[in-house]
Design an enzyme around this catalytic site. Structure first.
Site, mmCIF file in Angstrom:
data_model
loop_
_atom_site.group_PDB
_atom_site.id
_atom_site.type_symbol
_atom_site.label_atom_id
_atom_site.label_comp_id
_atom_site.label_asym_id
_atom_site.label_seq_id
_atom_site.Cartn_x
_atom_site.Cartn_y
_atom_site.Cartn_z
ATOM 1 N N TYR A 15 33.114 62.002 28.225
ATOM 2 C CA TYR A 15 33.017 60.607 28.645
ATOM 3 C C TYR A 15 32.829 59.608 27.512
ATOM 4 O O TYR A 15 33.096 58.417 27.711
ATOM 5 C CB TYR A 15 31.923 60.432 29.715
ATOM 6 C CG TYR A 15 32.297 61.142 30.985
ATOM 7 C CD1 TYR A 15 33.252 60.614 31.841
ATOM 8 C CD2 TYR A 15 31.763 62.395 31.291
ATOM 9 C CE1 TYR A 15 33.647 61.299 32.980
ATOM 10 C CE2 TYR A 15 32.145 63.084 32.425
ATOM 11 C CZ TYR A 15 33.093 62.532 33.263
ATOM 12 O OH TYR A 15 33.489 63.217 34.376
ATOM 13 N N CYS A 33 25.510 43.649 20.345
ATOM 14 C CA CYS A 33 24.602 42.555 20.703
ATOM 15 C C CYS A 33 24.037 42.724 22.103
ATOM 16 O O CYS A 33 24.224 41.883 22.995
ATOM 17 C CB CYS A 33 25.326 41.223 20.573
ATOM 18 S SG CYS A 33 25.804 40.834 18.879
#
Length: 430
Positions: free
Chosen positions: A379, A350
């Site tokens: 990462y 969202c």
């Protein structure tokens, strides 16, 4: 899972050896991407073990050929996964850790404590106590408080390096630039001299040398050579840790130096400025693991337009690089590799910033398709999170057409595992 037979240009960013099988489906480590998605679900982080080992050997052999008294140490923050670190330890690497969690993973992976390099700009008493207790070979002194704490906590003799901030700002994102003045890391040269003098008078801390690291995702060799010159001006030491920072090729337009070009520049500067009998340490992270990894997603919905918006079942929960650094990624539909019209590849979270790639060509994407994003071996795992209740994805190692899960997908029970129904504790006056 069938072994691939060809390697077209669109696969240039996938792990070396990736190919298309006779049906035109992407294979990684000899395993069909669609089979991997079916077996392990999506999103899933896929690592080609052969590619990872080959990359590690290029670093170890390349540095040893150029500077025999040398050591390659994996910057584990790039992929702090037990199975990944175990592979790198088997290939002869040490491990660079920051904090107790990374230290615990390194030890679980079988790292030699003497080959541990302990980092951190804000090491706590607990961090240092654990490092000393584990017998870590080197602790990098980042500030005066590190010296105070270590002298108080060390009962024997502890090897240390002084981290120098040389005033070099490489051409990289501000968030991963660490060598400029004002950086939160290390001592600027004038203060480094004071720390060096203080440590030379310590009866518990053994000053082995100096450390420098100017940043990450650096796509030219000049800043690395300049960093060597900066630490050379501080005196003669037994050890020079020259850090890491070599960039990875994330897009077709990126052209980072090769491992060999990087080592030539680094060692060339070392030969001209550093003592010939010193030990050199380097700390590759991103450039060691990034290209060995790829992430598989499944398309959930396609909104047709100019361009189309293709939404998948992952996003910033498993890849924060786009939101944090504006890093661009490429992508392919695993069953239709190459070609296609530009699309916005977005995630399920969202946030409007949950976008994996803008304007990436995808060949006729449809709901249910498997989409593969290359160069996610650095990462993505370490920054994975539970936003919107996302369950962090599994890590799957592939080699010679065989796949094995080394980290399982989180469960909903895992998300609630730290919940506590405890009694209130009086904290103020009774």
């Amino acid at each position: 899972m069938s072994v691939g037979t060809s390697t077209p240009a669109p696969l240039a960013l996938f792990p070396p050896g990736s190919a298309l099988d006779p049906d035109g489906v992407l294979t990684i480590g000899g395993c069909r991407a669609e089979d991997l998605a079916e077996r392990f679900g999506t999103p899933a982080m896929i690592v080609d073990e052969t590619a990872l080992r080959a990359r590690a050997r290029r670093y170890v052999r390349g540095l040893a050929e150029r500077w025999p008294d040398s050591r390659v140490v994996f910057a584990s923050k790039a992929f702090p996964c037990t199975a990944i670190e175990r592979i790198l330890v088997e290939e002869g690497l040490g491990v660079d850790v920051a904090g107790g969690g990374e230290l615990a993973v390194a030890l679980r992976a079988g790292a030699d404590p003497e080959r541990l390099v302990v980092h951190g700009n804000a090491k706590t008493d607990e961090d240092l106590r654990e490092a000393v207790g584990a017998g870590a070979g080197l602790v990098v002194i980042d500030n005066d408080d590190d010296i105070d704490r270590l002298e108080r906590l060390t009962t024997g003799e502890q090897g240390v390096l002084v981290r120098v901030t040389p005033g070099i700002r490489p051409d990289t994102h501000e968030a991963v630039s660490t060598g400029q003045r004002g950086s939160k890391f290390g001592f600027e040269p004038e203060r480094a001299r004071e720390a060096i003098a203080r440590l030379r008078g310590s009866d518990r801390l053994r000053l082995d040398g100096v450390h420098v690291h100017v940043g990450s995702q650096i796509l030219d060799t000049e800043p690395f050579a300049r960093a060597v010159e900066a630490v050379a001006d501080l005196g003669t030491f037994a050890v020079y840790d020259l850090g890491g920072g070599l960039g990875a090729r994330y897009t077709y337009d990126d052209h980072p130096p090769s491992v060999e070009e990087y080592l030539d520049a680094l060692v060339g500067a070392a030969r001209s400025r550093l003592p010939a009998d010193a030990r050199i340490i380097i700390e590759p992270g991103r450039s060691l693991v990034a290209e060995a990894g790829a992430t598989l997603y499944r398309v959930v919905t396609v909104k047709r337009g100019e361009p189309a918006t293709v939404a998948v079942d992952g996003g910033m929960g498993d890849n924060m690089e786009v939101a944090l650094y504006g890093q661009r990624f490429e992508a392919v539909v695993a069953a239709r590799v190459g070609g296609g019209d530009p699309c916005h590849l977005v995630g399920r979270h969202c946030e409007s910033g949950d976008r994996l790639s803008s304007g990436v060509p995808l060949a006729d994407p449809r709901p249910g398709d498997v989409v593969a994003v290359p160069v996610t071996g650095a990462y993505c795992y370490s920054l994975a999170n539970n936003y919107n209740g996302a369950r962090r994805p599994p890590v799957v190692l592939c080699r010679d057409g065989r796949a094995r899960e080394v980290v399982r997908r989180e469960t909903y029970a895992d998300l609630a595992r730290r919940d506590v129904d405890g009694e209130p504790v009086l904290m103020g006056p009774g």
